[in-house]
Design an enzyme around this catalytic site. Structure first.
Site, PDB file in Angstrom:
ATOM      1  N   GLY A 230       3.223  -3.991   8.501  1.00 39.93           N
ATOM      2  CA  GLY A 230       3.369  -5.422   7.930  1.00 39.93           C
ATOM      3  C   GLY A 230       2.192  -6.139   8.581  1.00 39.93           C
ATOM      4  CB  ILE A 231       0.070  -5.425  11.481  1.00 38.58           C
ATOM      5  CG1 ILE A 231       1.292  -5.496  12.677  1.00 38.58           C
ATOM      6  CG2 ILE A 231      -1.107  -6.036  12.377  1.00 38.58           C
ATOM      7  CD1 ILE A 231       0.950  -4.554  13.748  1.00 38.58           C
ATOM      8  N   GLY A 232      -1.236  -5.354   8.716  1.00 39.50           N
ATOM      9  CA  GLY A 232      -2.479  -5.459   7.919  1.00 39.50           C
ATOM     10  C   GLY A 232      -2.151  -6.522   6.685  1.00 39.50           C
ATOM     11  CG  MET A 233       0.372  -5.791   3.466  1.00 40.42           C
ATOM     12  SD  MET A 233      -0.806  -6.115   2.197  1.00 40.42           S
ATOM     13  CE  MET A 233      -0.138  -4.683   0.992  1.00 40.42           C
TER      14      MET A 233
ATOM     15  CG  ASP B  17      -0.220   0.033   2.571  1.00 43.21           C
ATOM     16  OD1 ASP B  17       0.803   0.255   2.685  1.00 43.21           O
ATOM     17  OD2 ASP B  17      -0.979   0.325   3.567  1.00 43.21           O
ATOM     18  CG  HIS B  18      -0.894   4.875   1.517  1.00 35.61           C
ATOM     19  ND1 HIS B  18      -1.756   3.951   1.840  1.00 35.61           N
ATOM     20  CD2 HIS B  18      -0.691   5.475   2.899  1.00 35.61           C
ATOM     21  CE1 HIS B  18      -2.433   4.005   2.800  1.00 35.61           C
ATOM     22  NE2 HIS B  18      -1.821   4.712   3.639  1.00 35.61           N
TER      23      HIS B  18
ATOM     24  N   GLY C 259       2.404  -0.343   6.121  1.00 32.01           N
ATOM     25  CA  GLY C 259       3.325   0.506   7.166  1.00 32.01           C
ATOM     26  C   GLY C 259       3.859  -0.349   8.336  1.00 32.01           C
TER      27      GLY C 259
ATOM     28  NE  ARG D  90      12.428 -29.529  15.389  1.00 35.39           N
ATOM     29  CZ  ARG D  90      13.649 -29.260  15.070  1.00 35.39           C
ATOM     30  NH1 ARG D  90      14.103 -30.164  14.466  1.00 35.39           N
ATOM     31  NH2 ARG D  90      14.279 -27.995  15.093  1.00 35.39           N
ATOM     32  CG  HIS D  91      10.927 -27.213  11.345  1.00 33.35           C
ATOM     33  ND1 HIS D  91      10.664 -26.601  12.036  1.00 33.35           N
ATOM     34  CD2 HIS D  91      12.053 -27.533  11.182  1.00 33.35           C
ATOM     35  CE1 HIS D  91      11.527 -26.442  13.091  1.00 33.35           C
ATOM     36  NE2 HIS D  91      12.593 -26.904  12.286  1.00 33.35           N
TER      37      HIS D  91
HETATM   38  C1  RB5 Z   1      -1.822   2.621   6.465  1.00 30.22           C
HETATM   39  O1  RB5 Z   1      -1.939   4.064   7.031  1.00 30.22           O
HETATM   40  C2  RB5 Z   1      -1.498   1.673   7.126  1.00 30.22           C
HETATM   41  O2  RB5 Z   1      -2.582   1.372   8.386  1.00 30.22           O
HETATM   42  C3  RB5 Z   1      -1.277   0.442   6.869  1.00 30.22           C
HETATM   43  O3  RB5 Z   1      -0.010   0.715   5.964  1.00 30.22           O
HETATM   44  C4  RB5 Z   1      -0.648  -0.754   7.720  1.00 30.22           C
HETATM   45  O4  RB5 Z   1       0.155  -0.250   8.605  1.00 30.22           O
HETATM   46  C5  RB5 Z   1      -1.727  -1.438   8.178  1.00 30.22           C
HETATM   47  O5  RB5 Z   1      -1.511  -2.460   8.866  1.00 30.22           O
END
Ligand code: RB5
Length: 149
Positions: free
Chosen positions: A67-70, A7-8, A65, A131-132
């Protein structure tokens, strides 16, 4: 061939990784986003993770931003093992122990030099199996069980 998506929040780091992959002669496909304008990370995570889940691509790198959302969106897809890494050790383990087919990075967390080193660590590592593999099989069985509901 590596699919890349961001994303951005990950766009600038993706550009640095593209340069790194090109220098190394590693083939890739950029699935967007193409600029720093605000977009929704699921749209780009889905583009990459769907193809890996369907088996039309083998591996990918996703960047937002943090990596959590992805990570959240990519791991919805059966067969996708998306690993969020913040250092070289995690990137290496993501392949050796988890056979991660997507490396997830945070564009607002990592500097480009460190991130490129992590990409190299992940690409150069080898899944240890044994095992993995048994542990990954349990995840595959879970996916099958949940799909039958
Ligand atoms: C975008 O502002 C941000 O929320 C996104 O890049 C990401 O960090 C979400 O997990």
């Amino acid at each position: 061939m590596i699919l890349l998506g961001s994303d951005h929040g990950g766009y600038q780091l993706k550009a640095a990784i593209i340069e790194f992959l090109a220098q190394r002669g590693i083939s890739f496909e950029d699935c967007g986003t193409d600029n720093g304008n605000s977009v929704d990370y699921p749209d780009f995570g889905i583009r990459v993770a769907r193809r890996i889940s369907e088996g039309t691509a083998e591996k990918g790198i996703l960047i937002c931003g943090t990596g959590i959302g992805m990570s959240i969106v990519a791991n919805k897809f059966p067969g996708v093992r998306a690993a969020l890494a913040t250092d070289n050790f995690m990137a290496q383990m993501a392949k050796e122990h988890n056979n991660a087919n997507i490396l997830v990075l945070g564009g607002r967390v990592l500097d480009p030099h460190k991130a490129c080193g992590m990409v190299a660590a992940w690409l150069d590592a080898t899944f240890e199996g044994g095992r993995h593999q048994g542990r990954l099989d349990k995840i595959t069985h879970l996916e099958q069980e949940l799909r039958c509901r």
